[in-house]
Design an enzyme around this catalytic site. Sequence first.
Site, short mmCIF file in Angstrom:
data_model
loop_
_atom_site.label_atom_id
_atom_site.label_comp_id
_atom_site.label_asym_id
_atom_site.label_seq_id
_atom_site.Cartn_x
_atom_site.Cartn_y
_atom_site.Cartn_z
N ASP A 203 4.87 6.94 1.12
CA ASP A 203 5.00 6.22 2.38
C ASP A 203 4.00 5.07 2.49
O ASP A 203 2.82 5.22 2.13
CB ASP A 203 4.77 7.23 3.52
CG ASP A 203 5.24 6.75 4.86
OD1 ASP A 203 6.43 6.38 4.97
OD2 ASP A 203 4.44 6.76 5.81
N GLU A 256 7.04 3.06 -1.16
CA GLU A 256 7.54 2.24 -0.06
C GLU A 256 6.61 1.04 0.05
O GLU A 256 5.52 1.12 0.60
CB GLU A 256 7.57 3.01 1.26
CG GLU A 256 8.30 2.22 2.34
CD GLU A 256 7.94 2.59 3.77
OE1 GLU A 256 8.68 2.19 4.67
OE2 GLU A 256 6.92 3.27 4.00
#
Length: 509
Positions: A203, A256
Site C-alpha cells: 500500500d 501501489e
Amino acid sequence: MTGGEWWRDGVLYQVYLRSFADSNGDGIGDLAGLTSRLEYLEWLGVDGIWLSPTMPSPNADWGYDVADYCDVHPDLGTRADLDELVAQAEAHGIRILLDLVPNHSSDRHRWFADSRASRESPRRDWYVWRDPKPDGSPPNNWLSVFGGGGPAWKLDPATGQMYLHHFLPEQPDLNWWNEEVRAAFDGIQRFWFDRGVAGFRIDVVSELVKQRGLPDEGGEPEQFGKHADIPETHRVLKRWRALADSYEPPRLLLGETWAMDAPTLSSFHGEADDELNLAFNFPFMLAPFDAEIMVPVVEATEAVFSADEWPVWTGSNHDFPRFPTRWCGGDERKIRCAQLLLLTLRGTPVLYYGDELGLQQVEVAGADVRDIAGRDGARTPMHWSAEDGAGFAEPVVKPWLPFGDFAARNVADQRGDRGSTLAFVRDLIALRRESDDLRTGAYATLVATERSWAWRRGRRTTVALNLSGAEEVVEDVEGTIRIATSRERDGERVGGRLRLAPWSGAVVS
Ligand code: TEU
Ligand code: CA
C-alpha cells in the site's frame, strides 16, 4: 518457460475478500468462501490472487488500518483458513499475495497505544510526533487524503503533541526513519513468507519514508504525494527486495506506486532490478478510454522501462469506479475492447474481481454507504448466479453491501455461454498462455490515431482496436484472427486490410 518468473507470464486477479464469497452466511465474504471458488479462478486462467487486507482491523478504512500484522481478521476467518487457502490455491496452480500496509497502522495497534502513552515511551518514535506551533496550529502544512483534506495532524491531548496521519486520524503514519520499525516489518514479511504467501501488494509504497525535518510543502499544498524522501524510500525497497529474493521461490513485491510519469514509475524497480518487481501504472488506469491519451502513456512506459522492468496494466481496483462503467459506460463493445487491451499489452494484467464479467459500478447510497471515501460502488458482492442472493452466501443473506444487477451479469449464466464476456476473457487468457508473442514479445505501435490503435507484439502478432463509433480499416495486417471482440470473426483470414466495426478489436497472427 519464457520470461522465468511466474508473474511475468501470468495474469493476476484482485479479490476484494469481503465481497467475493461468503462461506458462513454472515453477509461478509471470507477466506473459506474464496477457497471454495478456486476452481472458478483456475478455470478462468488466473495465476495469482492479490487479496485485499486480511489482517485484524477496526475497519475505519476497511482493513487499511491494521491492528495486528501477523493475524487474520475474525470476519474473514483464521490463520488456519489462510494456510488452507494457500495450500488449496497451490493445488489449483494459483499463488496468493497479501496486502501489506506499512505506511500507517491502526490507532488501535498496540504499537500506537504504546507510542501515545507518554513522550518517554520506548515506542514513541515509531510514529511521527511533533509539538504544535505556539499558536496551537499543526507543525507543518501537510494535508490528509481523507476527511475533506484537512491537516494531516491530530492533537493527542494527553501528551500535548500532534501525530502525523496522511489518511484518517485512525491511521497514524509509522516513522520509517526508525530502525525498529524497519525490523518489525522485516519480521512481518518473514512471518507470511514462511507460511507460503507468494508476495505482497504494498500500500502507498511510493510515499513511505517522509522527508526528514518535515518541511512545509511549497506552493498550494496537495493531498499527500509530495512528502516522501524518495532516496530513503528506495533504500527500504532494496532491503525488502533482498528479503523477498532470499526465499525460494523468490517472493513478489507489487507496489501501489503513485507516480504520475513513466520515469518516476520506472525508478521504483530500482536501478539494477533490486526494488519492486511490479508497480501499478496509475497514469494508465486513470486515463480516459481514449487512444490519444492512452497511447502516449503506454509508449512512455515502453520507452522508459529497462529490459528488466515489466509493466502492469489495470483497469479497476477497490478505490476507483469499475472500468466497464468508467471507461465504457456499460457498452458491451467497449468493455470487450478494454479487456482486449488489458490482456494484450506487454506486461502483467491485474484484473479486478468481476472485470471478467463486465461487472458495472453499483450505485450505493444513503444508509448502505460504508466507506469513508464513498468507494463502495466498486466493492459490492460478486455475482455468482441469477438466483436469489446471487450465489454469494450460503445460506442466502443480505450482504454487507448491496448487489448490482446480478441477473444481467453473473458467472453461472456467462459460464454456460460461449459468446459471453466471461468466455471472451477466458479465451483471451488462454491465447496469452499459448502465445509467446503475447506473453513476452516486444510492443511496437503500428497505428495510433484518435480513432484506432494497433500494435505489434513479438514477431507476428497484431492487435487492433477501433476506439470510435465509425468503421475503421487498419492496413497491412496479415494472418488469421485468433480472437475478435465479435466472436463470429474468430478464424477469419486477413489479407492486408482489417476492417473493424465501431468499438471492436481483434488479435491477428
Ligand atoms: O490508496 C491510496 C490512495 O491514495 C487512495 O486512497 C486514493 O487516493 C483514494 O482511494 C481515492 O479516493 C491505498 C488503498 O488502496 C486505499 O484503499 C486506502 O484507503 C489507502 O491506501 C490508505 O491505506
Ligand atoms: Ca462470512
